[in-house]
Design an enzyme around this catalytic site. Sequence first.
Site, PDB file in Angstrom:
ATOM      1  N   SER A 194       8.868  -5.387  12.025  1.00 50.49           N
ATOM      2  CA  SER A 194       7.675  -4.678  12.786  1.00 50.49           C
ATOM      3  C   SER A 194       6.735  -5.039  13.579  1.00 50.49           C
ATOM      4  O   SER A 194       6.733  -6.038  13.353  1.00 50.49           O
ATOM      5  CB  SER A 194       7.608  -4.047  11.686  1.00 50.49           C
ATOM      6  OG  SER A 194       6.985  -2.504  11.792  1.00 50.49           O
ATOM      7  N   ALA A 195       7.039  -4.640  14.348  1.00 49.74           N
ATOM      8  CA  ALA A 195       6.018  -4.739  15.667  1.00 49.74           C
ATOM      9  C   ALA A 195       4.654  -4.579  15.264  1.00 49.74           C
ATOM     10  O   ALA A 195       3.609  -6.130  15.558  1.00 49.74           O
ATOM     11  CB  ALA A 195       5.914  -3.708  16.719  1.00 49.74           C
ATOM     12  N   CYS A 322      -3.870  -3.108 -11.355  1.00 48.67           N
ATOM     13  CA  CYS A 322      -5.363  -2.046 -11.380  1.00 48.67           C
ATOM     14  C   CYS A 322      -5.775  -2.010  -9.683  1.00 48.67           C
ATOM     15  O   CYS A 322      -6.167  -1.214  -9.466  1.00 48.67           O
ATOM     16  CB  CYS A 322      -6.034  -3.165 -11.873  1.00 48.67           C
ATOM     17  SG  CYS A 322      -6.516  -4.746 -11.774  1.00 48.67           S
TER      18      CYS A 322
END
Length: 482
Positions: A194-195, A322
């Site tokens: 992913s770039a 949380c």
Amino acid sequence: MPYFDAASAAPLHPVAREALLASLDEGWADPARLYREGRRGRLLLDAAREAAAEAVGCRPDELVFTPSGTQAVHSGVSGALAARRRVGRRLLHSAVEHSSVLHAAEVHEAAGGSRAELAVDRTGRVAAGDVAAALGPDTALVCLQSANHEVGTEQPVEEVAALCREAGVPLLVDAAQSLPWGPVPGGWSLLTASAHKWGGPPGVGLLAVRKGTRFAPQGPRDERESGRSPGFENIPAVVAAAASLRALRAGPETADEAARLRRLVDRIRTRVPELVPDVEVVGDPVHRLPHLVTFSCLYVDGEALLHELDRAGFSVSSGSSCTSSTLTPSHVLRAMGVLSEGNVRVSLPYGTDEADVERFLEVLPQVVRAVRERLGVPAAGREKVAATAGGASEEAPAGEEPAGSAGPAGLVVDSLGKRCPLPVIELAKAIHDVPVGGTVTVLSDDEAARQDIPAWCTMRDQEYVGERPAERGAAYVVRRRA
């Protein structure tokens, strides 16, 4: 303001910015058309593909661009599984894969396929021997990330690739986190990335499928990107992504920067446990990404910790329950069996100033101390104080003590309705109110307790007896060892 969350998205690389702006004027036309503007777009797209393929370590005709890294994973998994349907429908993947792999596996299972999770050790690393034992004649695909996105642990890709090659099973490697630092070694069959993880623009993913790997694209197809990623290519973003990736490979600067960031991360790994009491640094200390470190702080609300660090000027992320909308701990931390409460992931982008790291180390102890004080955790001797009023009862109700346990009945701490890290705080306060050999039973309906109470026992050298259902939630039994 120091940005320490490059593992989520790296700041836009200067080369990517320049390439993006330039190609907005040159790469707007349809690259499938034969007129001048279309030919210009095709030239830009082909040059970007060649540059990206060289950086990945594959042929240009083996690589396609996708609208995201997630889409690359989904297309890679579904296409590889579909092509090997006659061989089998079993998918193997590690327990710490990115959620995009897990979601693809769920879809495969819902469609009638099967899957098996490969366990990891406490550092988050898969054992190659476990992969070898799990490979079978019906295995269609193995998915293994090159390095973990939450704790930075590198996986034994070369060993696993050799095992898969011997078994005739393709290996898909999610290289989203490691590709910015160098090509992925080993004989992988499919690779995704992913770039925005390396400083390219968001909205660009890579899918590489080696020649000889059986692949059947799923879903509607068109003539673009070899039929593997339909839709009009975002040429300006693709060009910027490839340009920034090529810039990272162009000279020795990347290796030098990786070494510099590794030294800064080593300093964080060493200094945080010295500066902050009750901290667990997680992930492999050696086989890891150079820029990433994760640690968890006992008795700390992760969301409050992130907010306080943000107020102090530091952008970090967390795998604590949380801090998530689901109120469940990170599946990565859960698979590793480590503490999730008060979890902080620091991932340094290229060019991080050493002074910013030093200031982070100055600020962190004050922030943790302030959060603990708000939660009622004493500054010292936190496990020797009496249980808070109403937090523990003198004797376990009938049936609360596990069968066959030795020692006195012990205490019951009612933490129902309380979220992390309160069940663990109340356990820590109560443990010294029972003699050695006695037990404390924590009643909790918080999913994080299932992970954090055993992790607390490991950190504090107490015995975790086990868990069993209660009228609400579960009963977690701890025996005082010392």
